[in-house]
Design a protein around this motif. Structure first.
Motif, PDB file in Angstrom:
ATOM      1  N   ASN A 147      34.802-180.861   5.728  1.00 15.79           N
ATOM      2  CA  ASN A 147      34.603-180.784   7.178  1.00 15.79           C
ATOM      3  C   ASN A 147      35.263-179.544   7.770  1.00 15.79           C
ATOM      4  OD1 ASN A 147      32.940-183.003   7.705  1.00 15.79           O
ATOM      5  ND2 ASN A 147      34.685-184.398   7.652  1.00 15.79           N
ATOM      6  N   LEU A 148      36.448-179.200   7.293  1.00 11.57           N
ATOM      7  CA  LEU A 148      37.119-177.998   7.776  1.00 11.57           C
ATOM      8  C   LEU A 148      36.334-176.743   7.407  1.00 11.57           C
ATOM      9  CD1 LEU A 148      40.878-178.799   7.046  1.00 11.57           C
ATOM     10  CD2 LEU A 148      39.791-178.520   9.278  1.00 11.57           C
ATOM     11  N   ILE A 149      35.828-176.706   6.199  1.00 15.11           N
ATOM     12  CA  ILE A 149      35.025-175.561   5.759  1.00 15.11           C
ATOM     13  C   ILE A 149      33.768-175.441   6.611  1.00 15.11           C
ATOM     14  CG2 ILE A 149      33.581-174.685   3.873  1.00 15.11           C
ATOM     15  CD1 ILE A 149      35.729-175.812   1.947  1.00 15.11           C
ATOM     16  N   LEU A 150      33.110-176.560   6.867  1.00 14.48           N
ATOM     17  CA  LEU A 150      31.895-176.547   7.672  1.00 14.48           C
ATOM     18  C   LEU A 150      32.184-176.108   9.107  1.00 14.48           C
ATOM     19  CD1 LEU A 150      30.119-179.760   6.367  1.00 14.48           C
ATOM     20  CD2 LEU A 150      29.632-177.382   5.752  1.00 14.48           C
ATOM     21  N   GLU A 151      33.269-176.573   9.673  1.00 12.64           N
ATOM     22  CA  GLU A 151      33.655-176.156  11.021  1.00 12.64           C
ATOM     23  C   GLU A 151      33.936-174.661  11.066  1.00 12.64           C
ATOM     24  OE1 GLU A 151      36.926-178.566  12.352  1.00 12.64           O
ATOM     25  OE2 GLU A 151      35.737-180.409  12.253  1.00 12.64           O
ATOM     26  N   GLU A 152      34.617-174.169  10.049  1.00 16.03           N
ATOM     27  CA  GLU A 152      34.931-172.745   9.962  1.00 16.03           C
ATOM     28  C   GLU A 152      33.649-171.915   9.853  1.00 16.03           C
ATOM     29  OE1 GLU A 152      36.976-170.449   6.473  1.00 16.03           O
ATOM     30  OE2 GLU A 152      38.498-171.559   7.577  1.00 16.03           O
ATOM     31  N   GLN A 153      32.737-172.353   9.022  1.00 14.22           N
ATOM     32  CA  GLN A 153      31.460-171.657   8.873  1.00 14.22           C
ATOM     33  C   GLN A 153      30.666-171.682  10.167  1.00 14.22           C
ATOM     34  OE1 GLN A 153      29.860-169.908   6.317  1.00 14.22           O
ATOM     35  NE2 GLN A 153      31.886-169.852   5.411  1.00 14.22           N
TER      36      GLN A 153
ATOM     37  N   LEU B  29      29.458-168.384  12.169  1.00 14.82           N
ATOM     38  CA  LEU B  29      28.047-168.128  12.450  1.00 14.82           C
ATOM     39  C   LEU B  29      27.781-168.031  13.952  1.00 14.82           C
ATOM     40  CD1 LEU B  29      26.310-170.394   9.789  1.00 14.82           C
ATOM     41  CD2 LEU B  29      26.427-167.898   9.816  1.00 14.82           C
ATOM     42  N   GLU B  30      28.417-168.901  14.728  1.00 11.04           N
ATOM     43  CA  GLU B  30      28.236-168.839  16.180  1.00 11.04           C
ATOM     44  C   GLU B  30      28.772-167.526  16.737  1.00 11.04           C
ATOM     45  OE1 GLU B  30      30.086-172.485  17.454  1.00 11.04           O
ATOM     46  OE2 GLU B  30      28.220-173.614  17.243  1.00 11.04           O
ATOM     47  N   SER B  31      29.888-167.058  16.221  1.00 10.12           N
ATOM     48  CA  SER B  31      30.449-165.776  16.653  1.00 10.12           C
ATOM     49  C   SER B  31      29.520-164.631  16.296  1.00 10.12           C
ATOM     50  CB  SER B  31      31.816-165.542  16.008  1.00 10.12           C
ATOM     51  OG  SER B  31      32.726-166.504  16.413  1.00 10.12           O
ATOM     52  N   GLU B  32      28.986-164.691  15.091  1.00  9.06           N
ATOM     53  CA  GLU B  32      28.066-163.661  14.633  1.00  9.06           C
ATOM     54  C   GLU B  32      26.788-163.646  15.476  1.00  9.06           C
ATOM     55  OE1 GLU B  32      25.756-163.182  10.551  1.00  9.06           O
ATOM     56  OE2 GLU B  32      27.919-162.947  10.285  1.00  9.06           O
ATOM     57  N   ILE B  33      26.266-164.820  15.777  1.00 10.27           N
ATOM     58  CA  ILE B  33      25.060-164.918  16.608  1.00 10.27           C
ATOM     59  C   ILE B  33      25.335-164.347  17.999  1.00 10.27           C
ATOM     60  CG2 ILE B  33      23.548-166.561  17.808  1.00 10.27           C
ATOM     61  CD1 ILE B  33      23.733-168.289  15.203  1.00 10.27           C
ATOM     62  N   LYS B  34      26.484-164.679  18.569  1.00 11.35           N
ATOM     63  CA  LYS B  34      26.845-164.174  19.899  1.00 11.35           C
ATOM     64  C   LYS B  34      26.904-162.651  19.882  1.00 11.35           C
ATOM     65  CE  LYS B  34      30.373-164.396  23.456  1.00 11.35           C
ATOM     66  NZ  LYS B  34      31.709-164.823  23.825  1.00 11.35           N
ATOM     67  N   GLU B  35      27.523-162.103  18.862  1.00 13.73           N
ATOM     68  CA  GLU B  35      27.632-160.650  18.746  1.00 13.73           C
ATOM     69  C   GLU B  35      26.245-160.008  18.615  1.00 13.73           C
ATOM     70  OE1 GLU B  35      29.098-157.585  15.334  1.00 13.73           O
ATOM     71  OE2 GLU B  35      30.479-159.230  15.808  1.00 13.73           O
TER      72      GLU B  35
END
Length: 65
Positions: free
Chosen positions: A31-37, A41-47
């Motif tokens: 779950n921690l790995i999935l949250e981190e990913q 990904l959300e940061s990358e999409i925003k950028e």
């Protein structure tokens, strides 16, 4: 098996996946790995969206000159 395939698709090595699956708290680790990913990904999409918006603005300016 689905979890292993999903983690592999996230570019985790089979060695790391194996170590995670052997942990007593493997569900929490996953779950921690999935949250981190997800955050990554959300940061990358925003950028990328910001860059796309800038590109569209420049295209609009170029058309009016």
């Amino acid at each position: 098996m689905k979890i292993i395939c999903a983690l592999k698709e996230l570019d985790l090595s089979l060695d790391l996946i194996s170590k995670i699956m052997k942990e007593e708290n493997s569900k929490e680790v996953i779950n921690l790995i999935l949250e981190e990913q997800q955050y990554y990904l959300e940061s990358e999409i925003k950028e990328k969206q910001e860059k796309l918006n800038k590109l569209k603005s420049l295209q609009a300016l170029a058309k009016h000159e």
